[in-house]
Design a protein around this motif. Structure first.
Motif, PDB file in Angstrom:
ATOM      1  N   ASN A  32       0.834  -1.191   0.000  1.00  0.00           N
ATOM      2  CA  ASN A  32       0.000   0.000   0.000  1.00  0.00           C
ATOM      3  C   ASN A  32       0.873   1.247   0.000  1.00  0.00           C
ATOM      4  O   ASN A  32       1.781   1.373   0.829  1.00  0.00           O
ATOM      5  N   GLY A  55      -7.285   3.764   4.877  1.00  0.00           N
ATOM      6  CA  GLY A  55      -7.502   4.291   3.527  1.00  0.00           C
ATOM      7  C   GLY A  55      -8.727   5.148   3.396  1.00  0.00           C
ATOM      8  O   GLY A  55      -9.043   5.652   2.311  1.00  0.00           O
ATOM      9  N   ARG A  72      -5.954   8.117  -5.882  1.00  0.00           N
ATOM     10  CA  ARG A  72      -5.365   6.844  -6.289  1.00  0.00           C
ATOM     11  C   ARG A  72      -6.209   6.197  -7.376  1.00  0.00           C
ATOM     12  O   ARG A  72      -7.423   6.396  -7.452  1.00  0.00           O
ATOM     13  N   ASP A  73      -5.529   5.421  -8.207  1.00  0.00           N
ATOM     14  CA  ASP A  73      -6.190   4.613  -9.224  1.00  0.00           C
ATOM     15  C   ASP A  73      -5.713   3.184  -8.988  1.00  0.00           C
ATOM     16  O   ASP A  73      -4.611   2.808  -9.427  1.00  0.00           O
ATOM     17  N   ASN A  74      -6.504   2.408  -8.275  1.00  0.00           N
ATOM     18  CA  ASN A  74      -6.083   1.061  -7.902  1.00  0.00           C
ATOM     19  C   ASN A  74      -5.864   0.175  -9.123  1.00  0.00           C
ATOM     20  O   ASN A  74      -4.992  -0.693  -9.118  1.00  0.00           O
ATOM     21  N   ASN A  77      -2.461   0.794 -10.166  1.00  0.00           N
ATOM     22  CA  ASN A  77      -1.443   0.752  -9.104  1.00  0.00           C
ATOM     23  C   ASN A  77      -0.684   2.075  -9.040  1.00  0.00           C
ATOM     24  O   ASN A  77       0.550   2.097  -8.892  1.00  0.00           O
ATOM     25  N   THR A  78      -1.414   3.137  -9.154  1.00  0.00           N
ATOM     26  CA  THR A  78      -0.809   4.461  -9.216  1.00  0.00           C
ATOM     27  C   THR A  78      -1.536   5.406  -8.271  1.00  0.00           C
ATOM     28  O   THR A  78      -2.763   5.346  -8.154  1.00  0.00           O
ATOM     29  N   VAL A  79      -0.757   6.249  -7.602  1.00  0.00           N
ATOM     30  CA  VAL A  79      -1.332   7.316  -6.796  1.00  0.00           C
ATOM     31  C   VAL A  79      -0.870   8.646  -7.365  1.00  0.00           C
ATOM     32  O   VAL A  79       0.134   8.711  -8.088  1.00  0.00           O
TER      33      VAL A  79
END
Length: 116
Positions: A32, A55, A72-74, A77-79
């Motif tokens: 995370n 979160g 975030r864009d789960n 896998n990017t914040v």
């Protein structure tokens, strides 16, 4: 191992905006991203924004409240760190930080320079 790669930094005039990205790759199961930090020349690394409450919420440094937004864009896998109304004192290297188990991970950082 987890790799974190920040991008999006650059030179911007005061009052401008930038959006930083931090992409995680590698062994990201149960990894995370926890937050964004920055380090200005001659100063210690400081917290900019951190996810709390499992979160459910984000805490921001007083100096960036109302100007910066963590998202975030789960699926990717990017914040992100959206930075608006930038000030010269925001000039620093910005790092994202994550945790997997008890191991801390850091990216290489991205330089943000705000000119007056």
């Amino acid at each position: 191992q987890v790799q974190l790669v920040e991008s999006g930094g650059g030179l911007v005039q005061a009052g401008g905006s930038l959006r930083l990205s931090c992409a995680a790759s590698g062994s990201i199961f149960r990894f995370n991203v926890k937050g964004w930090y920055r380090q200005a020349p001659g100063k210690q690394r400081e917290l900019v924004a951190v996810i709390t409450g499992g979160g459910g919420s984000t805490n921001y440094a007083d100096s960036v409240k109302g100007r910066f937004t963590f998202s975030r864009d789960n699926a990717k896998n990017t914040v992100y760190l959206q930075m608006n109304s930038l000030k010269p004192e925001d000039t620093a290297v910005y790092y994202c930080n994550g945790l997997r188990g008890t191991t801390d991970y850091w990216g290489q950082g991205t330089q943000v320079t705000v000119s007056s």
